[in-house]
Design a protein around this motif. Structure first.
Motif, PDB file in Angstrom:
ATOM      1  N   LYS A  69       0.833  -1.194   0.000  1.00 42.41           N
ATOM      2  CA  LYS A  69       0.000   0.000   0.000  1.00 42.41           C
ATOM      3  C   LYS A  69       0.875   1.254   0.000  1.00 42.41           C
ATOM      4  N   SER A  70       1.896   1.256   0.820  1.00 40.45           N
ATOM      5  CA  SER A  70       2.770   2.432   0.878  1.00 40.45           C
ATOM      6  C   SER A  70       3.499   2.632  -0.450  1.00 40.45           C
ATOM      7  N   ILE A  71       3.890   1.552  -1.088  1.00 42.28           N
ATOM      8  CA  ILE A  71       4.575   1.648  -2.385  1.00 42.28           C
ATOM      9  C   ILE A  71       3.620   2.183  -3.450  1.00 42.28           C
ATOM     10  N   ALA A  72       2.388   1.670  -3.457  1.00 48.90           N
ATOM     11  CA  ALA A  72       1.392   2.160  -4.424  1.00 48.90           C
ATOM     12  C   ALA A  72       1.126   3.645  -4.204  1.00 48.90           C
ATOM     13  N   LEU A  73       0.955   4.046  -2.950  1.00 49.34           N
ATOM     14  CA  LEU A  73       0.711   5.459  -2.650  1.00 49.34           C
ATOM     15  C   LEU A  73       1.877   6.333  -3.118  1.00 49.34           C
ATOM     16  N   ALA A  74       3.089   5.895  -2.858  1.00 52.10           N
ATOM     17  CA  ALA A  74       4.263   6.661  -3.287  1.00 52.10           C
ATOM     18  C   ALA A  74       4.306   6.787  -4.806  1.00 52.10           C
ATOM     19  N   ASN A  75       3.990   5.715  -5.502  1.00 56.22           N
ATOM     20  CA  ASN A  75       3.990   5.757  -6.959  1.00 56.22           C
ATOM     21  C   ASN A  75       2.861   6.619  -7.520  1.00 56.22           C
ATOM     22  N   LEU A  76       1.828   6.821  -6.728  1.00 56.24           N
ATOM     23  CA  LEU A  76       0.736   7.718  -7.122  1.00 56.24           C
ATOM     24  C   LEU A  76       1.000   9.154  -6.681  1.00 56.24           C
ATOM     25  N   ASN A  80       2.482  12.071   1.377  1.00 55.63           N
ATOM     26  CA  ASN A  80       2.089  12.194   2.792  1.00 55.63           C
ATOM     27  C   ASN A  80       1.336  10.958   3.269  1.00 55.63           C
ATOM     28  N   GLN A  81       0.474  10.418   2.421  1.00 54.50           N
ATOM     29  CA  GLN A  81      -0.244   9.196   2.788  1.00 54.50           C
ATOM     30  C   GLN A  81       0.713   7.999   2.836  1.00 54.50           C
ATOM     31  N   ALA A  82       1.667   7.958   1.933  1.00 50.30           N
ATOM     32  CA  ALA A  82       2.659   6.879   1.942  1.00 50.30           C
ATOM     33  C   ALA A  82       3.463   6.921   3.236  1.00 50.30           C
ATOM     34  N   LEU A  86       3.586   4.130   6.168  1.00 50.76           N
ATOM     35  CA  LEU A  86       4.840   3.522   6.620  1.00 50.76           C
ATOM     36  C   LEU A  86       5.035   3.688   8.123  1.00 50.76           C
ATOM     37  N   LYS A  87       4.612   4.804   8.668  1.00 47.85           N
ATOM     38  CA  LYS A  87       4.711   4.991  10.120  1.00 47.85           C
ATOM     39  C   LYS A  87       3.808   3.998  10.853  1.00 47.85           C
ATOM     40  N   THR A 101      13.102   0.985   6.406  1.00 48.25           N
ATOM     41  CA  THR A 101      13.968   1.161   5.238  1.00 48.25           C
ATOM     42  C   THR A 101      13.278   2.020   4.177  1.00 48.25           C
ATOM     43  N   LEU A 102      12.022   1.718   3.899  1.00 46.83           N
ATOM     44  CA  LEU A 102      11.284   2.487   2.895  1.00 46.83           C
ATOM     45  C   LEU A 102      11.069   3.928   3.339  1.00 46.83           C
ATOM     46  N   LEU A 103      10.782   4.107   4.610  1.00 46.80           N
ATOM     47  CA  LEU A 103      10.600   5.456   5.150  1.00 46.80           C
ATOM     48  C   LEU A 103      11.882   6.270   5.008  1.00 46.80           C
ATOM     49  N   ALA A 104      13.015   5.653   5.266  1.00 46.68           N
ATOM     50  CA  ALA A 104      14.303   6.340   5.102  1.00 46.68           C
ATOM     51  C   ALA A 104      14.534   6.721   3.637  1.00 46.68           C
ATOM     52  N   GLN A 105      14.115   5.886   2.725  1.00 44.43           N
ATOM     53  CA  GLN A 105      14.275   6.188   1.293  1.00 44.43           C
ATOM     54  C   GLN A 105      13.405   7.359   0.875  1.00 44.43           C
ATOM     55  N   ILE A 106      12.186   7.420   1.397  1.00 43.01           N
ATOM     56  CA  ILE A 106      11.292   8.535   1.069  1.00 43.01           C
ATOM     57  C   ILE A 106      11.847   9.832   1.650  1.00 43.01           C
ATOM     58  N   ASP A 107      12.377   9.751   2.849  1.00 38.84           N
ATOM     59  CA  ASP A 107      12.928  10.946   3.489  1.00 38.84           C
ATOM     60  C   ASP A 107      14.110  11.522   2.723  1.00 38.84           C
ATOM     61  N   LYS A 108      14.809  10.692   1.939  1.00 38.36           N
ATOM     62  CA  LYS A 108      15.959  11.152   1.152  1.00 38.36           C
ATOM     63  C   LYS A 108      15.536  11.931  -0.087  1.00 38.36           C
ATOM     64  N   THR A 109      14.284  11.756  -0.500  1.00 38.85           N
ATOM     65  CA  THR A 109      13.843  12.419  -1.743  1.00 38.85           C
ATOM     66  C   THR A 109      13.300  13.794  -1.487  1.00 38.85           C
TER      67      THR A 109
END
Length: 109
Positions: A69-76, A80-82, A86-87, A101-109
Protein backbone atom coordinates in the motif's frame (compact mmCIF):
# COMPACT_ATOMS: atom_id res chain seq x y z
CA UNK A 1 -5.63 -21.99 -12.28
CA UNK A 2 -3.87 -18.62 -12.12
CA UNK A 3 -0.63 -20.22 -10.91
CA UNK A 4 -0.84 -22.92 -13.55
CA UNK A 5 -1.35 -20.37 -16.34
CA UNK A 6 1.56 -18.26 -15.08
CA UNK A 7 3.79 -21.36 -14.87
CA UNK A 8 2.83 -22.11 -18.49
CA UNK A 9 3.77 -18.50 -19.38
CA UNK A 10 0.17 -17.81 -20.40
CA UNK A 11 -0.20 -14.37 -18.84
CA UNK A 12 -3.31 -13.43 -20.80
CA UNK A 13 -5.12 -16.55 -19.64
CA UNK A 14 -3.88 -15.99 -16.10
CA UNK A 15 -5.28 -12.45 -16.16
CA UNK A 16 -8.65 -13.84 -17.24
CA UNK A 17 -8.74 -15.82 -13.99
CA UNK A 18 -8.94 -12.49 -12.16
CA UNK A 19 -11.82 -11.41 -14.39
CA UNK A 20 -13.74 -14.55 -13.48
CA UNK A 21 -13.93 -13.60 -9.82
CA UNK A 22 -17.52 -12.53 -9.37
CA UNK A 23 -17.28 -11.52 -5.74
CA UNK A 24 -13.89 -10.64 -4.31
CA UNK A 25 -15.30 -10.91 -0.78
CA UNK A 26 -14.96 -14.67 -1.25
CA UNK A 27 -11.37 -14.57 -2.51
CA UNK A 28 -8.51 -15.71 -0.32
CA UNK A 29 -5.79 -13.37 0.96
CA UNK A 30 -3.37 -15.27 -1.29
CA UNK A 31 -5.46 -14.57 -4.40
CA UNK A 32 -5.80 -10.91 -3.41
CA UNK A 33 -2.02 -10.79 -3.13
CA UNK A 34 -1.63 -12.23 -6.62
CA UNK A 35 -4.03 -9.61 -7.99
CA UNK A 36 -2.25 -6.77 -6.18
CA UNK A 37 1.15 -8.03 -7.38
CA UNK A 38 -0.15 -8.29 -10.93
CA UNK A 39 -1.47 -4.72 -10.85
CA UNK A 40 1.79 -3.45 -9.35
CA UNK A 41 3.83 -5.21 -12.06
CA UNK A 42 1.62 -3.57 -14.70
CA UNK A 43 2.18 -0.20 -12.96
CA UNK A 44 -1.55 0.06 -12.34
CA UNK A 45 -0.98 1.53 -8.90
CA UNK A 46 -4.49 2.90 -8.46
CA UNK A 47 -5.98 -0.52 -9.24
CA UNK A 48 -3.54 -2.12 -6.82
CA UNK A 49 -4.54 0.37 -4.14
CA UNK A 50 -8.23 -0.29 -4.79
CA UNK A 51 -7.72 -4.04 -4.30
CA UNK A 52 -5.60 -3.46 -1.19
CA UNK A 53 -8.38 -1.36 0.32
CA UNK A 54 -10.94 -4.01 -0.63
CA UNK A 55 -8.78 -6.67 1.04
CA UNK A 56 -8.44 -4.52 4.16
CA UNK A 57 -12.20 -4.19 4.46
CA UNK A 58 -12.82 -7.84 3.56
CA UNK A 59 -10.36 -9.28 6.07
CA UNK A 60 -10.42 -6.50 8.66
CA UNK A 61 -6.64 -6.46 8.63
CA UNK A 62 -4.52 -3.49 7.55
CA UNK A 63 -1.19 -5.26 8.02
CA UNK A 64 -1.52 -7.82 5.21
CA UNK A 65 -0.73 -5.42 2.37
CA UNK A 66 0.60 -2.38 4.21
CA UNK A 67 4.03 -2.41 2.57
CA UNK A 68 2.52 -2.68 -0.91
CA UNK A 69 0.00 0.00 0.00
CA UNK A 70 2.77 2.43 0.88
CA UNK A 71 4.57 1.65 -2.38
CA UNK A 72 1.39 2.16 -4.42
CA UNK A 73 0.71 5.46 -2.65
CA UNK A 74 4.26 6.66 -3.29
CA UNK A 75 3.99 5.76 -6.96
CA UNK A 76 0.74 7.72 -7.12
CA UNK A 77 2.64 10.71 -5.72
CA UNK A 78 0.55 10.59 -2.53
CA UNK A 79 3.70 11.00 -0.46
CA UNK A 80 2.09 12.19 2.79
CA UNK A 81 -0.24 9.20 2.79
CA UNK A 82 2.66 6.88 1.94
CA UNK A 83 4.63 8.26 4.89
CA UNK A 84 1.66 7.91 7.25
CA UNK A 85 1.16 4.32 6.06
CA UNK A 86 4.84 3.52 6.62
CA UNK A 87 4.71 4.99 10.12
CA UNK A 88 1.74 2.74 10.88
CA UNK A 89 3.59 -0.13 9.22
CA UNK A 90 6.42 0.21 11.74
CA UNK A 91 4.00 -0.85 14.50
CA UNK A 92 3.73 -4.37 13.03
CA UNK A 93 6.67 -6.58 14.02
CA UNK A 94 6.63 -8.55 10.76
CA UNK A 95 7.00 -5.44 8.59
CA UNK A 96 8.79 -3.00 10.88
CA UNK A 97 12.27 -3.33 9.36
CA UNK A 98 11.06 -3.10 5.77
CA UNK A 99 8.95 -0.07 6.55
CA UNK A 100 11.79 1.72 8.31
CA UNK A 101 13.97 1.16 5.24
CA UNK A 102 11.28 2.49 2.89
CA UNK A 103 10.60 5.46 5.15
CA UNK A 104 14.30 6.34 5.10
CA UNK A 105 14.27 6.19 1.29
CA UNK A 106 11.29 8.54 1.07
CA UNK A 107 12.93 10.95 3.49
CA UNK A 108 15.96 11.15 1.15
CA UNK A 109 13.84 12.42 -1.74
Amino acid sequence: MYDLRMAQNQQQNARRNFELVGNWAHASPDFFEKKVDFEMQQKNFQNALDYIELAESTFGNRSLFIVKKSIALANLQQINQAIATLKECRTYPSTKETCETLLAQIDKT
